[in-house]
Every structure is written in C-alpha cells, then in structure tokens.
Design a protein around this motif. Sequence first.
Motif, PDB file in Angstrom:
ATOM      1  N   ILE A  14       0.854  -1.179   0.000  1.00  0.00           N
ATOM      2  CA  ILE A  14       0.000   0.000   0.000  1.00  0.00           C
ATOM      3  C   ILE A  14       0.895   1.235   0.000  1.00  0.00           C
ATOM      4  O   ILE A  14       1.980   1.228   0.591  1.00  0.00           O
ATOM      5  CB  ILE A  14      -0.955   0.016   1.219  1.00  0.00           C
ATOM      6  N   GLN A  15       0.427   2.282  -0.690  1.00  0.00           N
ATOM      7  CA  GLN A  15       1.148   3.548  -0.683  1.00  0.00           C
ATOM      8  C   GLN A  15       0.138   4.689  -0.665  1.00  0.00           C
ATOM      9  O   GLN A  15      -0.810   4.694  -1.439  1.00  0.00           O
ATOM     10  CB  GLN A  15       2.051   3.673  -1.913  1.00  0.00           C
ATOM     11  N   VAL A  16       0.352   5.641   0.254  1.00  0.00           N
ATOM     12  CA  VAL A  16      -0.450   6.866   0.313  1.00  0.00           C
ATOM     13  C   VAL A  16       0.514   8.046   0.335  1.00  0.00           C
ATOM     14  O   VAL A  16       1.604   7.943   0.891  1.00  0.00           O
ATOM     15  CB  VAL A  16      -1.401   6.901   1.530  1.00  0.00           C
ATOM     16  N   GLU A  17       0.116   9.156  -0.294  1.00  0.00           N
ATOM     17  CA  GLU A  17       0.990  10.334  -0.385  1.00  0.00           C
ATOM     18  C   GLU A  17       1.251  10.976   0.971  1.00  0.00           C
ATOM     19  O   GLU A  17       2.314  11.509   1.213  1.00  0.00           O
ATOM     20  CB  GLU A  17       0.387  11.379  -1.327  1.00  0.00           C
ATOM     21  N   THR A  18       0.243  10.979   1.835  1.00  0.00           N
ATOM     22  CA  THR A  18       0.360  11.596   3.153  1.00  0.00           C
ATOM     23  C   THR A  18      -0.531  10.825   4.124  1.00  0.00           C
ATOM     24  O   THR A  18      -1.411  10.083   3.698  1.00  0.00           O
ATOM     25  CB  THR A  18      -0.044  13.092   3.098  1.00  0.00           C
ATOM     26  N   THR A  19      -0.306  11.020   5.416  1.00  0.00           N
ATOM     27  CA  THR A  19      -1.121  10.342   6.429  1.00  0.00           C
ATOM     28  C   THR A  19      -1.923  11.331   7.267  1.00  0.00           C
ATOM     29  O   THR A  19      -2.585  10.941   8.219  1.00  0.00           O
ATOM     30  CB  THR A  19      -0.244   9.474   7.352  1.00  0.00           C
ATOM     31  N   SER A  20      -1.863  12.613   6.925  1.00  0.00           N
ATOM     32  CA  SER A  20      -2.632  13.648   7.634  1.00  0.00           C
ATOM     33  C   SER A  20      -3.599  14.298   6.658  1.00  0.00           C
ATOM     34  O   SER A  20      -3.206  14.739   5.583  1.00  0.00           O
ATOM     35  CB  SER A  20      -1.705  14.711   8.217  1.00  0.00           C
ATOM     36  N   PHE A  21      -4.851  14.370   7.074  1.00  0.00           N
ATOM     37  CA  PHE A  21      -5.900  14.904   6.225  1.00  0.00           C
ATOM     38  C   PHE A  21      -6.746  15.878   7.023  1.00  0.00           C
ATOM     39  O   PHE A  21      -6.958  15.679   8.218  1.00  0.00           O
ATOM     40  CB  PHE A  21      -6.775  13.769   5.680  1.00  0.00           C
ATOM     41  N   ALA A  22      -7.244  16.922   6.369  1.00  0.00           N
ATOM     42  CA  ALA A  22      -8.103  17.918   7.011  1.00  0.00           C
ATOM     43  C   ALA A  22      -9.395  18.036   6.220  1.00  0.00           C
ATOM     44  O   ALA A  22      -9.394  17.961   4.987  1.00  0.00           O
ATOM     45  CB  ALA A  22      -7.397  19.259   7.078  1.00  0.00           C
ATOM     46  N   VAL A  23     -10.499  18.230   6.960  1.00  0.00           N
ATOM     47  CA  VAL A  23     -11.805  18.327   6.310  1.00  0.00           C
ATOM     48  C   VAL A  23     -12.735  19.182   7.169  1.00  0.00           C
ATOM     49  O   VAL A  23     -12.617  19.205   8.394  1.00  0.00           O
ATOM     50  CB  VAL A  23     -12.403  16.914   6.066  1.00  0.00           C
ATOM     51  N   THR A  24     -13.637  19.880   6.495  1.00  0.00           N
ATOM     52  CA  THR A  24     -14.700  20.630   7.162  1.00  0.00           C
ATOM     53  C   THR A  24     -15.940  19.748   7.150  1.00  0.00           C
ATOM     54  O   THR A  24     -16.244  19.149   6.112  1.00  0.00           O
ATOM     55  CB  THR A  24     -14.970  21.943   6.396  1.00  0.00           C
ATOM     56  N   PRO A  25     -16.650  19.635   8.274  1.00  0.00           N
ATOM     57  CA  PRO A  25     -17.863  18.812   8.280  1.00  0.00           C
ATOM     58  C   PRO A  25     -18.815  19.208   7.146  1.00  0.00           C
ATOM     59  O   PRO A  25     -19.039  20.389   6.890  1.00  0.00           O
ATOM     60  CB  PRO A  25     -18.480  19.103   9.648  1.00  0.00           C
ATOM     61  N   GLY A  26     -19.322  18.197   6.444  1.00  0.00           N
ATOM     62  CA  GLY A  26     -20.180  18.408   5.288  1.00  0.00           C
ATOM     63  C   GLY A  26     -19.410  18.355   3.982  1.00  0.00           C
ATOM     64  O   GLY A  26     -19.983  18.115   2.931  1.00  0.00           O
ATOM     65  N   ASP A  27     -18.101  18.617   4.029  1.00  0.00           N
ATOM     66  CA  ASP A  27     -17.242  18.504   2.854  1.00  0.00           C
ATOM     67  C   ASP A  27     -16.576  17.135   2.877  1.00  0.00           C
ATOM     68  O   ASP A  27     -16.778  16.351   3.797  1.00  0.00           O
ATOM     69  CB  ASP A  27     -16.174  19.601   2.843  1.00  0.00           C
ATOM     70  N   SER A  28     -15.750  16.861   1.867  1.00  0.00           N
ATOM     71  CA  SER A  28     -15.074  15.567   1.824  1.00  0.00           C
ATOM     72  C   SER A  28     -13.607  15.739   1.486  1.00  0.00           C
ATOM     73  O   SER A  28     -13.196  16.765   0.949  1.00  0.00           O
ATOM     74  CB  SER A  28     -15.740  14.646   0.796  1.00  0.00           C
ATOM     75  N   VAL A  29     -12.838  14.716   1.826  1.00  0.00           N
ATOM     76  CA  VAL A  29     -11.427  14.657   1.457  1.00  0.00           C
ATOM     77  C   VAL A  29     -11.225  13.336   0.718  1.00  0.00           C
ATOM     78  O   VAL A  29     -11.728  12.292   1.145  1.00  0.00           O
ATOM     79  CB  VAL A  29     -10.495  14.793   2.686  1.00  0.00           C
ATOM     80  N   SER A  30     -10.525  13.406  -0.410  1.00  0.00           N
ATOM     81  CA  SER A  30     -10.264  12.223  -1.220  1.00  0.00           C
ATOM     82  C   SER A  30      -8.825  11.778  -0.989  1.00  0.00           C
ATOM     83  O   SER A  30      -7.906  12.595  -1.032  1.00  0.00           O
ATOM     84  CB  SER A  30     -10.500  12.544  -2.691  1.00  0.00           C
ATOM     85  N   ILE A  31      -8.646  10.484  -0.765  1.00  0.00           N
ATOM     86  CA  ILE A  31      -7.328   9.925  -0.479  1.00  0.00           C
ATOM     87  C   ILE A  31      -6.978   8.920  -1.575  1.00  0.00           C
ATOM     88  O   ILE A  31      -7.572   7.839  -1.640  1.00  0.00           O
ATOM     89  CB  ILE A  31      -7.319   9.218   0.900  1.00  0.00           C
ATOM     90  N   PRO A  32      -6.019   9.264  -2.452  1.00  0.00           N
ATOM     91  CA  PRO A  32      -5.584   8.280  -3.442  1.00  0.00           C
ATOM     92  C   PRO A  32      -4.663   7.245  -2.784  1.00  0.00           C
ATOM     93  O   PRO A  32      -3.754   7.601  -2.046  1.00  0.00           O
ATOM     94  CB  PRO A  32      -4.839   9.112  -4.482  1.00  0.00           C
ATOM     95  N   ILE A  33      -4.926   5.983  -3.038  1.00  0.00           N
ATOM     96  CA  ILE A  33      -4.171   4.883  -2.441  1.00  0.00           C
ATOM     97  C   ILE A  33      -3.726   3.942  -3.555  1.00  0.00           C
ATOM     98  O   ILE A  33      -4.529   3.575  -4.415  1.00  0.00           O
ATOM     99  CB  ILE A  33      -5.047   4.092  -1.435  1.00  0.00           C
ATOM    100  N   VAL A  34      -2.463   3.579  -3.546  1.00  0.00           N
ATOM    101  CA  VAL A  34      -1.960   2.607  -4.518  1.00  0.00           C
ATOM    102  C   VAL A  34      -1.820   1.262  -3.808  1.00  0.00           C
ATOM    103  O   VAL A  34      -1.070   1.136  -2.825  1.00  0.00           O
ATOM    104  CB  VAL A  34      -0.606   3.044  -5.120  1.00  0.00           C
ATOM    105  N   LEU A  35      -2.569   0.270  -4.295  1.00  0.00           N
ATOM    106  CA  LEU A  35      -2.499  -1.096  -3.765  1.00  0.00           C
ATOM    107  C   LEU A  35      -1.630  -1.918  -4.705  1.00  0.00           C
ATOM    108  O   LEU A  35      -1.672  -1.735  -5.918  1.00  0.00           O
ATOM    109  CB  LEU A  35      -3.894  -1.717  -3.699  1.00  0.00           C
ATOM    110  N   SER A  36      -0.847  -2.840  -4.141  1.00  0.00           N
ATOM    111  CA  SER A  36      -0.026  -3.692  -5.001  1.00  0.00           C
ATOM    112  C   SER A  36      -0.006  -5.126  -4.482  1.00  0.00           C
ATOM    113  O   SER A  36      -0.085  -5.371  -3.286  1.00  0.00           O
ATOM    114  CB  SER A  36       1.394  -3.140  -5.129  1.00  0.00           C
ATOM    115  N   ASN A  37       0.080  -6.038  -5.446  1.00  0.00           N
ATOM    116  CA  ASN A  37       0.127  -7.471  -5.155  1.00  0.00           C
ATOM    117  C   ASN A  37       1.572  -7.930  -5.384  1.00  0.00           C
ATOM    118  O   ASN A  37       2.040  -7.977  -6.511  1.00  0.00           O
ATOM    119  CB  ASN A  37      -0.838  -8.218  -6.081  1.00  0.00           C
ATOM    120  N   HIS A  38       2.264  -8.260  -4.292  1.00  0.00           N
ATOM    121  CA  HIS A  38       3.651  -8.726  -4.382  1.00  0.00           C
ATOM    122  C   HIS A  38       3.733 -10.255  -4.363  1.00  0.00           C
ATOM    123  O   HIS A  38       4.823 -10.812  -4.291  1.00  0.00           O
ATOM    124  CB  HIS A  38       4.478  -8.134  -3.232  1.00  0.00           C
TER     125      HIS A  38
END
Length: 188
Positions: A14-38
């Motif tokens: 698994i790979q994510v660009e960052t591990t800290s996210f901020a959001v205002t209630p009612g809005d959304s935050v999108s987290i791109p995640i790269v999954l890999s099969n080793h």
Amino acid sequence: MQEPSSGEQGRVGIQVETTSFAVTPGDSVSIPIVLSNHGLEGDVLTLAVDGIPSSWVYTSSASTLLTPGQAQEVSLTIQPPHSLQARAGRHPFNIQVTSQSAPGQVFEVACILTIAAFSEFNSELRPQRVEAGQPARVTVENRGNIQQTYALTCQSPNDALSFEPGPTQQLQVPPGEVGIAEFRASPR
C-alpha cells in the motif's frame, strides 16, 4: 510536506501520499491509495478503514483484483456530516489492506483526520414578550461541533427597564447541549 507512507507485508502493498488529512464537516477529502500485489498469484485486496464511523467512508473499490506484481490506484473518500457528531479536532484512524488469498496478510497505515470547527446555534426567548417584574428565560442550543460561549445582552426601549442578574450574561454550552439564562426585568 509530509513524506509518503508505504509498506508491504508479504503479498500486500500500500502507498499513500500523506497520512494527515483535514476536512470541514459536510465537505469531503479524497485519499488516493496505490495497492499492489507482491505475491506469485492473483489476489483480491480488500480496503477498510478503522477508527472513524463507516458511514463517513466511501471507496471507488472496496475489493480490488490484482495479478502478480500489479499495482492499482483506488480512491478513498471521507465525508464527515455537518453535525455535532463530527467533533472538531484530531481523530486517529487506520487504513487497512487485507489479502483474500492469505487473510493473515494485513497491512495498516496509521493516519490522522483533522476535522474543522463550525458554529451553529438556535435560541429562543420565553415568554416572547417580557413584562416588568416577570421572570423570563433564554435557551441557546449549540448545534456546532465545539463548545461555544454565547453573550446574552438584555435591552429595553428607551432603557426603561433594568435587568437582574444584569444586562449581560455569558453561557458556555458544549456541543449538542442547551444553555439557559434566566432574568427578571424591573421598571427603572
């Protein structure tokens, strides 16, 4: 800028660009995640989130079929509601990836979701018309997601009335609760 977080455990990556996210209630935050099969054979990798309500979490693909050596990006969206259930502050959560072929193959990434504060309230005066010498009360309902301090100021036309306990009161009201201020008006 925070370093990307990645890792693997056996066949799961698994790979994510960052591990800290901020959001205002009612809005959304999108987290791109790269999954890999080793692994050496095809596998279905399942994505899950632990630590925040599941009703806040949406994904483009909860389960992803990957051939050996394949990597694929999936999107995870977190949308806390515009309500007091989305308490302001830092909330730790984990993104988990599990191998269907080898259920013991689980990888977690520890993350932080920072939810912004918002203010919202409702107030009511009872009775609607205050008569001299009669008690009255103001109720304030805190509909925001943090504790608020409300200032109540009593006034009369031409400054004809005085107010007890005083013309100004402060109410500290936790989120989702109601504060009450009582007063009595008297002719000057």
